[in-house]
Design a protein around this motif. Structure first.
Motif, PDB file in Angstrom:
ATOM      1  N   THR A   8       5.853 -47.071 -39.800  1.00  0.00           N
ATOM      2  CA  THR A   8       6.740 -46.586 -40.843  1.00  0.00           C
ATOM      3  C   THR A   8       6.393 -45.136 -41.166  1.00  0.00           C
ATOM      4  O   THR A   8       5.294 -44.860 -41.660  1.00  0.00           O
ATOM      5  N   PRO A   9       7.303 -44.207 -40.879  1.00  0.00           N
ATOM      6  CA  PRO A   9       7.038 -42.813 -41.244  1.00  0.00           C
ATOM      7  C   PRO A   9       6.961 -42.676 -42.766  1.00  0.00           C
ATOM      8  O   PRO A   9       7.822 -43.170 -43.485  1.00  0.00           O
ATOM      9  N   LEU A  10       5.910 -42.034 -43.245  1.00  0.00           N
ATOM     10  CA  LEU A  10       5.735 -41.801 -44.682  1.00  0.00           C
ATOM     11  C   LEU A  10       6.055 -40.355 -45.041  1.00  0.00           C
ATOM     12  O   LEU A  10       6.438 -40.069 -46.168  1.00  0.00           O
ATOM     13  N   SER A  11       5.854 -39.474 -44.093  1.00  0.00           N
ATOM     14  CA  SER A  11       6.161 -38.053 -44.279  1.00  0.00           C
ATOM     15  C   SER A  11       6.233 -37.429 -42.890  1.00  0.00           C
ATOM     16  O   SER A  11       6.085 -38.123 -41.887  1.00  0.00           O
ATOM     17  N   VAL A  12       6.407 -36.123 -42.843  1.00  0.00           N
ATOM     18  CA  VAL A  12       6.475 -35.430 -41.560  1.00  0.00           C
ATOM     19  C   VAL A  12       5.175 -35.606 -40.775  1.00  0.00           C
ATOM     20  O   VAL A  12       5.174 -35.680 -39.556  1.00  0.00           O
ATOM     21  N   GLU A  13       4.057 -35.709 -41.473  1.00  0.00           N
ATOM     22  CA  GLU A  13       2.759 -35.764 -40.813  1.00  0.00           C
ATOM     23  C   GLU A  13       2.034 -37.093 -40.972  1.00  0.00           C
ATOM     24  O   GLU A  13       0.884 -37.209 -40.565  1.00  0.00           O
ATOM     25  N   GLU A  14       2.669 -38.090 -41.553  1.00  0.00           N
ATOM     26  CA  GLU A  14       1.949 -39.333 -41.828  1.00  0.00           C
ATOM     27  C   GLU A  14       2.813 -40.555 -41.515  1.00  0.00           C
ATOM     28  O   GLU A  14       3.993 -40.609 -41.872  1.00  0.00           O
ATOM     29  N   THR A  15       2.200 -41.520 -40.836  1.00  0.00           N
ATOM     30  CA  THR A  15       2.866 -42.762 -40.478  1.00  0.00           C
ATOM     31  C   THR A  15       1.941 -43.923 -40.780  1.00  0.00           C
ATOM     32  O   THR A  15       0.739 -43.854 -40.509  1.00  0.00           O
ATOM     33  N   GLU A  16       2.510 -44.970 -41.330  1.00  0.00           N
ATOM     34  CA  GLU A  16       1.740 -46.189 -41.588  1.00  0.00           C
ATOM     35  C   GLU A  16       1.926 -47.124 -40.396  1.00  0.00           C
ATOM     36  O   GLU A  16       3.047 -47.335 -39.934  1.00  0.00           O
ATOM     37  N   ALA A  17       0.820 -47.653 -39.887  1.00  0.00           N
ATOM     38  CA  ALA A  17       0.873 -48.614 -38.785  1.00  0.00           C
ATOM     39  C   ALA A  17       0.412 -49.966 -39.303  1.00  0.00           C
ATOM     40  O   ALA A  17      -0.596 -50.061 -40.002  1.00  0.00           O
TER      41      ALA A  17
END
Length: 93
Positions: A8-17
């Motif tokens: 799940t993309p949380l921001s341009v630089e962060e994704t939750e796996a």
């Protein structure tokens, strides 16, 4: 068992796996299956992938970064991106 993965993309630089292992609803951990044996491979590769992605993002964030062409094995990705950008361009009209 089966494994489900969700990114799940949380921001341009962060994704939750999130990794979810599914076993039979009647199965008992430690009796019918060993949690460590079921999860070991994806724990290792998940951590390796995390390091690769973080290092890649550091490179992209560098002020000296310049995007390059896709390799020939990435033709599908390149085609999808061109299609997507075309869809986004026509949606703005």
């Amino acid at each position: 068992h089966a494994l489900l993965t969700r990114f799940t993309p949380l921001s341009v630089e962060e994704t939750e796996a999130e990794y979810t292992w599914l076993v039979d609803e009647k199965a008992v951990a430690g009796v019918d299956y060993d949690v460590d044996r079921v999860t070991w491979l994806w724990k290792i590769t998940g951590e390796e992938d995390k390091v690769i992605c973080e290092n890649n993002q550091k490179g992209v964030n560098s002020r000296t970064y310049e995007p390059g062409p896709y390799s020939r094995v990435e033709d599908g990705v390149d085609g999808f991106i061109r299609w997507y950008l075309g869809q986004m361009s026509s949606a703005k009209r």
